[in-house]
Design an enzyme around this catalytic site. Structure first.
Site, PDB file in Angstrom:
ATOM      1  N   ARG A 159       0.837  -1.215   0.000  1.00 41.56           N
ATOM      2  CA  ARG A 159       0.000   0.000   0.000  1.00 41.56           C
ATOM      3  C   ARG A 159       0.865   1.256   0.000  1.00 41.56           C
ATOM      4  O   ARG A 159       0.578   2.228  -0.671  1.00 41.56           O
ATOM      5  CB  ARG A 159      -0.924   0.015   1.224  1.00 41.56           C
ATOM      6  CG  ARG A 159      -2.286  -0.651   1.053  1.00 41.56           C
ATOM      7  CD  ARG A 159      -2.164  -2.079   0.587  1.00 41.56           C
ATOM      8  NE  ARG A 159      -3.410  -2.786   0.466  1.00 41.56           N
ATOM      9  CZ  ARG A 159      -3.702  -3.883   1.168  1.00 41.56           C
ATOM     10  NH1 ARG A 159      -2.849  -4.379   2.059  1.00 41.56           N
ATOM     11  NH2 ARG A 159      -4.833  -4.506   0.958  1.00 41.56           N
ATOM     12  N   ASP A 188       0.526  -6.979  -3.222  1.00 37.51           N
ATOM     13  CA  ASP A 188      -0.915  -6.803  -3.018  1.00 37.51           C
ATOM     14  C   ASP A 188      -1.437  -6.013  -4.202  1.00 37.51           C
ATOM     15  O   ASP A 188      -0.724  -5.862  -5.205  1.00 37.51           O
ATOM     16  CB  ASP A 188      -1.193  -6.095  -1.676  1.00 37.51           C
ATOM     17  CG  ASP A 188      -2.514  -6.537  -1.065  1.00 37.51           C
ATOM     18  OD1 ASP A 188      -3.547  -6.369  -1.733  1.00 37.51           O
ATOM     19  OD2 ASP A 188      -2.519  -7.059   0.065  1.00 37.51           O
ATOM     20  N   HIS A 249      -5.706 -10.693  -3.856  1.00 36.87           N
ATOM     21  CA  HIS A 249      -4.759  -9.568  -3.683  1.00 36.87           C
ATOM     22  C   HIS A 249      -3.626  -9.638  -4.707  1.00 36.87           C
ATOM     23  O   HIS A 249      -2.477  -9.330  -4.398  1.00 36.87           O
ATOM     24  CB  HIS A 249      -4.197  -9.555  -2.251  1.00 36.87           C
ATOM     25  CG  HIS A 249      -5.245  -9.232  -1.219  1.00 36.87           C
ATOM     26  ND1 HIS A 249      -5.681  -7.946  -0.989  1.00 36.87           N
ATOM     27  CD2 HIS A 249      -5.954 -10.023  -0.375  1.00 36.87           C
ATOM     28  CE1 HIS A 249      -6.614  -7.955  -0.034  1.00 36.87           C
ATOM     29  NE2 HIS A 249      -6.803  -9.201   0.350  1.00 36.87           N
ATOM     30  N   ASP A 305      -5.933 -14.720   2.047  1.00 36.59           N
ATOM     31  CA  ASP A 305      -7.052 -14.010   2.683  1.00 36.59           C
ATOM     32  C   ASP A 305      -7.988 -13.388   1.648  1.00 36.59           C
ATOM     33  O   ASP A 305      -7.577 -13.048   0.540  1.00 36.59           O
ATOM     34  CB  ASP A 305      -6.528 -12.898   3.616  1.00 36.59           C
ATOM     35  CG  ASP A 305      -5.591 -11.920   2.890  1.00 36.59           C
ATOM     36  OD1 ASP A 305      -4.809 -12.373   2.030  1.00 36.59           O
ATOM     37  OD2 ASP A 305      -5.659 -10.716   3.167  1.00 36.59           O
ATOM     38  N   GLU A 306      -9.234 -13.283   2.060  1.00 35.30           N
ATOM     39  CA  GLU A 306     -10.251 -12.463   1.372  1.00 35.30           C
ATOM     40  C   GLU A 306     -10.418 -12.801  -0.109  1.00 35.30           C
ATOM     41  O   GLU A 306     -10.764 -11.911  -0.910  1.00 35.30           O
ATOM     42  CB  GLU A 306      -9.884 -10.965   1.526  1.00 35.30           C
ATOM     43  CG  GLU A 306      -9.877 -10.530   2.971  1.00 35.30           C
ATOM     44  CD  GLU A 306      -9.379  -9.096   3.187  1.00 35.30           C
ATOM     45  OE1 GLU A 306      -9.875  -8.457   4.122  1.00 35.30           O
ATOM     46  OE2 GLU A 306      -8.496  -8.632   2.444  1.00 35.30           O
ATOM     47  N   TYR A 402      -4.136  -4.820  15.300  1.00 35.89           N
ATOM     48  CA  TYR A 402      -3.874  -4.110  14.041  1.00 35.89           C
ATOM     49  C   TYR A 402      -3.599  -2.637  14.375  1.00 35.89           C
ATOM     50  O   TYR A 402      -4.471  -1.936  14.896  1.00 35.89           O
ATOM     51  CB  TYR A 402      -5.075  -4.218  13.098  1.00 35.89           C
ATOM     52  CG  TYR A 402      -5.096  -5.453  12.206  1.00 35.89           C
ATOM     53  CD1 TYR A 402      -4.357  -6.595  12.529  1.00 35.89           C
ATOM     54  CD2 TYR A 402      -5.869  -5.476  11.044  1.00 35.89           C
ATOM     55  CE1 TYR A 402      -4.389  -7.712  11.704  1.00 35.89           C
ATOM     56  CE2 TYR A 402      -5.906  -6.597  10.220  1.00 35.89           C
ATOM     57  CZ  TYR A 402      -5.162  -7.705  10.558  1.00 35.89           C
ATOM     58  OH  TYR A 402      -5.208  -8.816   9.738  1.00 35.89           O
ATOM     59  N   PHE A 403      -2.422  -2.186  14.009  1.00 33.60           N
ATOM     60  CA  PHE A 403      -2.034  -0.825  14.393  1.00 33.60           C
ATOM     61  C   PHE A 403      -2.449   0.227  13.363  1.00 33.60           C
ATOM     62  O   PHE A 403      -2.064   1.386  13.471  1.00 33.60           O
ATOM     63  CB  PHE A 403      -0.526  -0.758  14.654  1.00 33.60           C
ATOM     64  CG  PHE A 403      -0.069  -1.580  15.839  1.00 33.60           C
ATOM     65  CD1 PHE A 403      -0.974  -2.022  16.798  1.00 33.60           C
ATOM     66  CD2 PHE A 403       1.267  -1.904  16.005  1.00 33.60           C
ATOM     67  CE1 PHE A 403      -0.553  -2.775  17.893  1.00 33.60           C
ATOM     68  CE2 PHE A 403       1.701  -2.651  17.094  1.00 33.60           C
ATOM     69  CZ  PHE A 403       0.786  -3.098  18.046  1.00 33.60           C
ATOM     70  N   TRP A 452      -0.958  -2.308   8.618  1.00 34.00           N
ATOM     71  CA  TRP A 452      -1.483  -2.131   7.261  1.00 34.00           C
ATOM     72  C   TRP A 452      -1.422  -0.648   6.962  1.00 34.00           C
ATOM     73  O   TRP A 452      -1.598   0.175   7.877  1.00 34.00           O
ATOM     74  CB  TRP A 452      -2.923  -2.671   7.181  1.00 34.00           C
ATOM     75  CG  TRP A 452      -3.005  -4.119   7.502  1.00 34.00           C
ATOM     76  CD1 TRP A 452      -3.378  -4.671   8.691  1.00 34.00           C
ATOM     77  CD2 TRP A 452      -2.688  -5.220   6.637  1.00 34.00           C
ATOM     78  NE1 TRP A 452      -3.307  -6.044   8.619  1.00 34.00           N
ATOM     79  CE2 TRP A 452      -2.893  -6.410   7.374  1.00 34.00           C
ATOM     80  CE3 TRP A 452      -2.256  -5.316   5.315  1.00 34.00           C
ATOM     81  CZ2 TRP A 452      -2.670  -7.674   6.833  1.00 34.00           C
ATOM     82  CZ3 TRP A 452      -2.039  -6.580   4.772  1.00 34.00           C
ATOM     83  CH2 TRP A 452      -2.259  -7.736   5.527  1.00 34.00           C
TER      84      TRP A 452
HETATM   85  C1  ACM Z   1      -6.020  -9.253   6.450  1.00 32.62           C
HETATM   86  O1  ACM Z   1      -6.131  -8.327   7.247  1.00 32.62           O
HETATM   87  N1  ACM Z   1      -6.643  -9.207   5.270  1.00 32.62           N
HETATM   88  C2  ACM Z   1      -5.249 -10.432   6.745  1.00 32.62           C
END
Ligand code: ACM
Length: 527
Positions: A159, A188, A249, A305-306, A402-403, A452
């Site tokens: 990102r 990603d 991703h 993921d996702e 998650y920060f 993230w």
């Molecule tokens: C994630 O936060 N998609 C692992």
């Protein structure tokens, strides 16, 4: 009134006796006297194998306390002595640090333990140095070892690309706080950040853009830079684990090599790899071969993921439809598991462990070779499911680890989940033992924070989200539950904030929230 005063005194003296180290060591006793440290204090290395750690101590003394200490072999006093213990002295990473008026003795059976002892010592040195010179260090007898083997931090550089100086800065602070796993999210949608020689367009095309600007010039790490960072981390006993996210991703890769795209959905076009083409598996296996050659961790995180965000096109793709018919797959989930299984097989042939986000707990990967990262805090059943299948797990739940979530009710740039966010105290109080049975403890490798970076486009914001929560993460992962206490932690943290100030870190001060206001960032997504 008198009763009240007595209570205050007990409280204050309890903190005064608290060892000012984060994460708090698991065993320590206060002794009488102080060691006077100066550039005349020699470092005596009893065992040549510890010389790299002694060099690290020298470097840190110079860098952070302006002291020039020399190494020598013959013993004198006062001195800092680095000493080897017998191999059976404690579990991995255990160490002893004995500080007396005439000697500082650092002892461990392992290089790793010596390194942790040095970092405990450096915290004491840095705090004392802020008060002036000569540096007077209180005497302590410390015997310490980590609670969890995995004390991780993840950084998303797809990102936003920060570059190697910022990564080294993070690694330095991880070392200071005895964190030991750096999970590097390198691919990603917005950008592909790892050079792969066989497929140069991955970085030349896939490296273009980031979350804030789709057209910013290509940014990525060359293989030489990756080797440099891995070596830097290794000197600090930090294992670097790359993440090559698949089958979702995959946007950056698909821009570079559309022939392996499996398409996406309206909202997430070109989100997946094509799970039905042999060429996709060859392409990704080649990528993993080069990746494996750069990272001695023998672990690759394959994401996973996702996938459902953007696999709608699989319903229309002729190759996928054919595959489903041939293999009698009832739904897209089965296709996803088939893909993960094939890529996990490729990694297994390279003798690598396969690391995956918690969606993969539904597949049939072999537990001996697989580690599952629980991230969906709202799905505790998924963690239970992974544990019941015998998978080792790393705990990285969005709440509270998650920060990119805000840490204060007044903050605006950052995530929340149904109003919930991640204060310092919530990070600190994260308690894995509540999430699993006693028999499952052996499967819990440890815990991990995650940065993230959709809402973190600049370094001062990165610092703001990371400091001071990195210190709470460290204590939650290192210090045994029964030795933790938030009030005592707060007192120790106040002293560490002096160090942050000296190092000009843009941190959030929960005691004086306006000391450093939340950075306002043009173009960043508010909640
Ligand atoms: C994630 O936060 N998609 C692992």
């Amino acid at each position: 009134m008198r009763f009240f005063l007595i209570l205050i005194c007990i409280g204050a003296s309890a903190f005064a006796q608290q060892l000012p180290v984060i994460p708090l060591p698991n065993q320590y006793v206060k002794l009488e006297g102080k060691f006077s440290l100066s550039s005349n204090t020699p470092i005596i290395v009893g065992d040549e194998a510890f010389r790299p750690q002694a060099n690290y101590l020298q470097q840190e003394m110079l860098r952070s306390a302006d002291l020039t200490l020399n190494l020598q072999n013959k013993s004198t006093a006062p001195a800092i002595i680095i000493n080897r213990l017998k191999p059976d002295a404690g579990k991995a990473g255990s160490y002893q640090l004995l500080i007396k008026a005439n000697e500082i003795r650092i002892s461990s059976a392992s290089e790793e333990g010596i390194f942790y002892a040095i970092n405990s010592l450096m915290q004491l040195v840095r705090e004392s140095a802020l008060k002036g010179y000569p540096v007077l260090i209180n005497s302590w007898d410390i015997r310490d070892q980590p609670q969890y083997a995995w004390r991780g931090l993840m950084l998303d550089e797809s990102r936003q690309f920060f570059g190697k100086e910022t990564v080294k800065f993070i690694l330095d602070w991880m070392a200071f706080y005895k964190l030991n796993r750096f999970h590097w999210h390198l691919t990603d949608e917005p950008g592909w950040r790892i050079e792969i020689k066989k497929y140069p367009k991955l970085t030349l095309v896939g490296g273009i853009g980031d979350f804030t600007n789709r057209f910013s010039p290509a940014k990525y790490y060359t293989q030489d830079e990756i080797r440099e960072i891995v070596a830097y981390a290794r000197e600090r006993f930090i294992t670097v684990i790359p993440e090559i996210d698949m089958p979702g991703h995959a946007g950056a890769s698909n821009r570079a090599y559309p022939e392996y795209s499996g398409g996406g959905s309206e909202k997430y076009p070109d989100f997946t790899f094509n799970p039905a083409k042999k060429e996709t598996y060859d392409f990704l296996t080649d990528i993993l071969k080069e990746t494996n050659s750069l990272f001695p961790s023998d672990m690759v995180h394959l994401g996973g993921d996702e996938v459902h965000f953007g696999n709608e096109n699989w319903n229309k793709d002729a190759h996928v439809q054919q595959l489903m018919k041939e293999k009698k797959m009832p739904d897209l989930k089965s296709v996803e598991h088939y893909f993960i299984q094939r890529m996990a097989d490729s990694l297994a042939k390279m003798n690598n462990k396969v690391l995956l986000w918690d969606e993969a707990a539904d597949s049939d990967l072999p537990p001996a070779n697989t580690v599952i990262f629980w991230w969906r805090h709202d799905k505790p059943a998924q963690l239970k499911h992974a544990l019941s299948k015998g998978y080792q797990v790393v705990l990285s739940p969005r709440l509270p680890l998650y920060f990119d979530f805000v840490q204060d009710s007044t903050h605006r740039v950052g995530r929340r989940w149904e109003g919930g966010f991640n204060t310092l105290e919530r990070v600190y109080n994260f308690s894995p033992a509540k999430l699993h049975s006693a028999e499952q403890t052996r499967l819990v490798l440890g815990i991990q924070g995650a940065l993230w970076t959709e809402r973190i486009p600049q370094v001062n914001k990165l610092e703001y989200m990371l400091f001071p929560r990195i210190s709470a993460l460290a204590e939650a992962s290192w210090t045994r539950e029964q030795n933790k206490g938030y009030k005592g932690f707060e007192e120790r943290l106040k002293a560490h904030m002096e160090i942050y100030r000296k190092d000009k870190i843009y941190f959030f001060n929960p005691f004086v929230p306006l000391e450093n206001p939340e950075p306002r960032i043009a173009g960043a997504k508010d909640n």
